[in-house]
Design an enzyme around this catalytic site. Structure first.
Site, PDB file in Angstrom:
ATOM      1  N   LEU A 153      33.814  72.507  56.775  1.00 20.85           N
ATOM      2  CA  LEU A 153      33.168  72.613  57.950  1.00 20.85           C
ATOM      3  C   LEU A 153      31.888  72.865  57.399  1.00 20.85           C
ATOM      4  O   LEU A 153      31.448  73.317  56.125  1.00 20.85           O
ATOM      5  CB  LEU A 153      33.686  74.037  58.728  1.00 20.85           C
ATOM      6  N   LEU A 253      20.449  61.814  54.411  1.00 14.47           N
ATOM      7  CA  LEU A 253      19.317  60.968  54.066  1.00 14.47           C
ATOM      8  C   LEU A 253      17.936  61.488  54.389  1.00 14.47           C
ATOM      9  O   LEU A 253      17.100  60.921  54.681  1.00 14.47           O
ATOM     10  CB  LEU A 253      19.426  59.649  54.249  1.00 14.47           C
ATOM     11  N   GLY A 256      13.440  66.528  51.639  1.00 16.51           N
ATOM     12  CA  GLY A 256      13.184  67.872  51.974  1.00 16.51           C
ATOM     13  C   GLY A 256      12.923  68.581  50.794  1.00 16.51           C
ATOM     14  O   GLY A 256      12.608  68.087  49.632  1.00 16.51           O
ATOM     15  N   CYS A 263      27.228  76.464  49.270  1.00 11.07           N
ATOM     16  CA  CYS A 263      28.434  75.416  48.778  1.00 11.07           C
ATOM     17  C   CYS A 263      27.801  74.618  47.893  1.00 11.07           C
ATOM     18  O   CYS A 263      28.180  74.456  46.498  1.00 11.07           O
ATOM     19  CB  CYS A 263      29.037  74.904  49.679  1.00 11.07           C
ATOM     20  N   LYS A 324      19.402  76.193  56.101  1.00 16.80           N
ATOM     21  CA  LYS A 324      19.383  75.289  57.051  1.00 16.80           C
ATOM     22  C   LYS A 324      19.253  75.933  58.400  1.00 16.80           C
ATOM     23  O   LYS A 324      19.736  77.297  58.219  1.00 16.80           O
ATOM     24  CB  LYS A 324      20.440  74.349  56.963  1.00 16.80           C
TER      25      LYS A 324
HETATM   26  P1  NAD Z   1      32.086  84.715  52.227  1.00 16.62           P
HETATM   27  O1  NAD Z   1      31.453  85.603  51.171  1.00 16.62           O
HETATM   28  O2  NAD Z   1      31.219  84.589  53.628  1.00 16.62           O
HETATM   29  O3  NAD Z   1      33.478  85.579  52.786  1.00 16.62           O
HETATM   30  C1  NAD Z   1      34.399  85.937  51.986  1.00 16.62           C
HETATM   31  C2  NAD Z   1      35.140  87.184  52.379  1.00 16.62           C
HETATM   32  O4  NAD Z   1      36.355  87.671  51.677  1.00 16.62           O
HETATM   33  C3  NAD Z   1      34.341  88.544  52.310  1.00 16.62           C
HETATM   34  O5  NAD Z   1      34.159  88.872  53.458  1.00 16.62           O
HETATM   35  C4  NAD Z   1      35.077  89.450  51.511  1.00 16.62           C
HETATM   36  O6  NAD Z   1      34.719  90.869  51.801  1.00 16.62           O
HETATM   37  C5  NAD Z   1      36.546  88.957  51.657  1.00 16.62           C
HETATM   38  N1  NAD Z   1      37.408  89.183  50.488  1.00 16.62           N
HETATM   39  C6  NAD Z   1      37.148  88.852  49.214  1.00 16.62           C
HETATM   40  N2  NAD Z   1      38.463  89.305  48.499  1.00 16.62           N
HETATM   41  C7  NAD Z   1      39.217  89.785  49.557  1.00 16.62           C
HETATM   42  C8  NAD Z   1      40.439  90.433  49.630  1.00 16.62           C
HETATM   43  N3  NAD Z   1      41.261  90.511  48.340  1.00 16.62           N
HETATM   44  N4  NAD Z   1      41.166  90.815  50.857  1.00 16.62           N
HETATM   45  C9  NAD Z   1      40.527  90.710  51.698  1.00 16.62           C
HETATM   46  N5  NAD Z   1      39.010  90.195  51.887  1.00 16.62           N
HETATM   47  C10 NAD Z   1      38.431  89.683  50.735  1.00 16.62           C
HETATM   48  O7  NAD Z   1      32.509  83.345  51.830  1.00 16.62           O
HETATM   49  P2  NAD Z   1      32.699  82.166  52.650  1.00 16.62           P
HETATM   50  O8  NAD Z   1      31.030  81.362  52.843  1.00 16.62           O
HETATM   51  O9  NAD Z   1      33.512  82.221  53.857  1.00 16.62           O
HETATM   52  O10 NAD Z   1      33.323  81.168  51.627  1.00 16.62           O
HETATM   53  C11 NAD Z   1      34.762  81.384  51.477  1.00 16.62           C
HETATM   54  C12 NAD Z   1      35.404  80.078  50.509  1.00 16.62           C
HETATM   55  O11 NAD Z   1      35.273  78.989  51.393  1.00 16.62           O
HETATM   56  C13 NAD Z   1      34.503  79.782  49.517  1.00 16.62           C
HETATM   57  O12 NAD Z   1      35.296  79.416  48.198  1.00 16.62           O
HETATM   58  C14 NAD Z   1      33.679  78.604  49.768  1.00 16.62           C
HETATM   59  O13 NAD Z   1      33.500  78.020  48.692  1.00 16.62           O
HETATM   60  C15 NAD Z   1      34.468  78.012  50.693  1.00 16.62           C
HETATM   61  N6  NAD Z   1      33.697  77.138  51.756  1.00 16.62           N
HETATM   62  C16 NAD Z   1      32.624  77.705  52.154  1.00 16.62           C
HETATM   63  C17 NAD Z   1      31.965  77.025  53.314  1.00 16.62           C
HETATM   64  C18 NAD Z   1      30.595  77.795  54.124  1.00 16.62           C
HETATM   65  O14 NAD Z   1      29.959  76.949  54.646  1.00 16.62           O
HETATM   66  N7  NAD Z   1      30.438  78.840  53.681  1.00 16.62           N
HETATM   67  C19 NAD Z   1      32.360  75.735  53.736  1.00 16.62           C
HETATM   68  C20 NAD Z   1      33.553  75.379  53.034  1.00 16.62           C
HETATM   69  C21 NAD Z   1      33.930  75.979  52.184  1.00 16.62           C
END
Ligand code: NAD
Length: 434
Positions: A153, A253, A256, A263, A324
């Site tokens: 996403l 494309l 910027g 990510c 963004k």
């Molecule tokens: P984030 O920092 O917004 O959220 C992570 C959450 O996990 C935090 O609220 C933290 O308090 C919680 N947490 C950590 N350890 C925990 C535990 N043991 N028990 C309960 N809660 C715990 O991170 P995010 O942006 O949601 O990203 C999460 C993962 O998804 C990452 O690996 C990221 O690369 C991947 N990802 C993110 C996106 C994006 O657009 N943000 C898109 C695709 C994939």
């Protein structure tokens, strides 16, 4: 199906709310009590279009709940998702997997009956093997399968992306886990969304390959933009000219200031480390990382140039801080490179962002945050558009001219047309256009 979502951030909260909307019973767990308190009071901890209504509807229907203590939800779950952060490890760029492994340990102690443990966090190849080892070591008798299900996403369009994805990738060879995953995503298969079942390591790598490819595509067009400036061509027309070729595609494309966000920067770096460790370096991705880092830093030179070379004592109006539009996420935003360099150069920075200022204020010193774009522009020597929020696309240019000390704009997102800006009397520079 019953789902426990460990980690209620951008990915966990959106995924959890969408799974509840699919009809599953979901408990989103987070160790941050203030986040869970806010959610239990109906307040969103992040800005994501459509999320507040989606959460409210599913809480009301009894399918979505929030907890700090995941014990009950994990014990009852058919699937426990790990959606915790995997930031860059300080110093070496490897993905920091400490949150993932800590979550695995907590989950191990709590699962009851056959449970599928699904990694939604972006994790390097082999992480699923290690999670399996951790759980097996703590609970030799437990019945479980560890599955990779990376999330693709985009923030700002997260709900739409989750509910109508181009594909879902599921890394598992366990038949019982495949049945659970198929059931979880059943509403999507009814829409004929391709669900790709792969081996776990393949799935883990697919996520990094996707992000690296997109980062590379952005970086490619950014370099083309520089070349366009050098030779007198127009990058937007080049992008259209190549993007209409179906083998290339028109997305990603837009030239910027360099990619940022939660990510691409960390995932490209982690892929470089994985590949180096595996003795199979990914030189294109290594170069992408270097070119992008340099580009973000170089944006400040464009601002200085527009001001005749010197920043000292000049007032810069900065519009847009998030990496963004339509998110409040400031992680690795170009603003975090540009603003400190402006401040270090002696500029006075007045900044506005529709959603990002609370987060930005935690990360940036020496900035005057304003209540709106026109307040930021008042008394400025130059206005810089750094993020293309819709509200910056239709600014009242006559009003801006009156508010500024001199009508100068550096448009790092190509929001306006050079010909229009010049005819209105602005000194205008943008990316990759004559
Ligand atoms: P984030 O920092 O917004 O959220 C992570 C959450 O996990 C935090 O609220 C933290 O308090 C919680 N947490 C950590 N350890 C925990 C535990 N043991 N028990 C309960 N809660 C715990 O991170 P995010 O942006 O949601 O990203 C999460 C993962 O998804 C990452 O690996 C990221 O690369 C991947 N990802 C993110 C996106 C994006 O657009 N943000 C898109 C695709 C994939």
């Amino acid at each position: 199906m019953r789902v426990a979502m460990i980690g209620t951030g951008y990915v966990g909260l959106v995924s959890g709310a969408c799974f509840a909307d699919f009809g599953h019973v979901v408990c989103c767990v987070d160790k941050d009590p203030s986040k869970i308190d806010r959610l239990n009071q109906g307040q969103m901890p992040i800005f994501e279009p459509g999320l507040e209504d989606l959460v409210a509807n599913n809480v009301r229907s009894g399918r979505l709940s929030f907890a700090v203590d995941g014990a009950k939800a994990i014990a009852a779950a058919d699937a426990v998702f790990i959606a915790v952060g995997t930031p860059s490890r300080r110093g070496d760029g490897h993905a920091d997997l400490s949150y993932v492994y800590a979550a695995a340990e907590e989950i191990a102690d709590l699962i009851e009956g056959f449970t599928v443990i699904v990694t939604k966090s972006t994790v390097p190849v082999g992480t699923g093997d290690e999670i399996e080892r951790i759980i097996r070591a703590r609970r030799p008798e437990a019945e479980f399968a560890v599955v990779s299900n990376p999330e693709f996403l985009r923030e700002g369009a997260a709900i739409e992306d989750f509910k109508r994805p181009d594909r879902v990738v599921v890394g598992t060879e366990d038949e019982r886990a495949q049945v659970v995953m198929t059931e979880l995503y059943r509403p999507l298969s009814l829409n004929e969304t391709p669900i790709l079942f792969t081996a776990r390591r393949t799935s883990e790598l697919t996520k990094y390959a996707a992000n690296a490819f997109l980062a590379l595509k952005i970086t490619f067009i950014n370099e083309m933009a520089d070349l366009c400036e050098a030779v007198g061509a127009d990058v937007q027309q080049v992008a259209r000219g190549i993007g209409l070729d179906k083998r290339i595609g028109s997305k990603f494309l837009h030239a910027g200031p360099g990619y940022g966000g939660s990510c691409f920067p960390k995932d490209t770096l982690a892929l470089v480390r994985t590949a180096t460790d595996a003795g199979s370096p990914v030189r294109l991705v290594e170069t992408t990382v270097q070119v992008n880092d340099a580009r973000k830093k170089a944006m400040v030179d464009r601002v200085a140039l527009a001001l005749g070379g010197a920043l000292s004592g000049k007032t810069v109006a900065l519009l847009g801080l998030t990496f963004k539009p339509n998110t409040d996420d400031m992680r690795d935003s170009p603003a975090l490179d540009v603003i400190p360099a402006l401040v270090a150069g002696g500029a006075i920075v007045q900044a506005f962002d529709p959603e990002g200022m609370v987060e930005a204020a935690k990360l940036l010193d020496g900035v005057r945050f304003t209540d709106g774009p026109y307040e930021a522009i008042t008394g400025a020597d130059v206005v810089v558009i750094l993020t293309e929020w819709d509200q910056f696309r239709a600014l009242d240019l006559d009003r801006i001219k009156l508010l500024m000390r001199q009508p100068v704009m550096v448009d790092l997102r190509n929001v306006y047309r050079p010909i229009d800006m010049r005819s209105r009397g602005f000194r205008y520079s943008s990316i990759g256009r004559a």
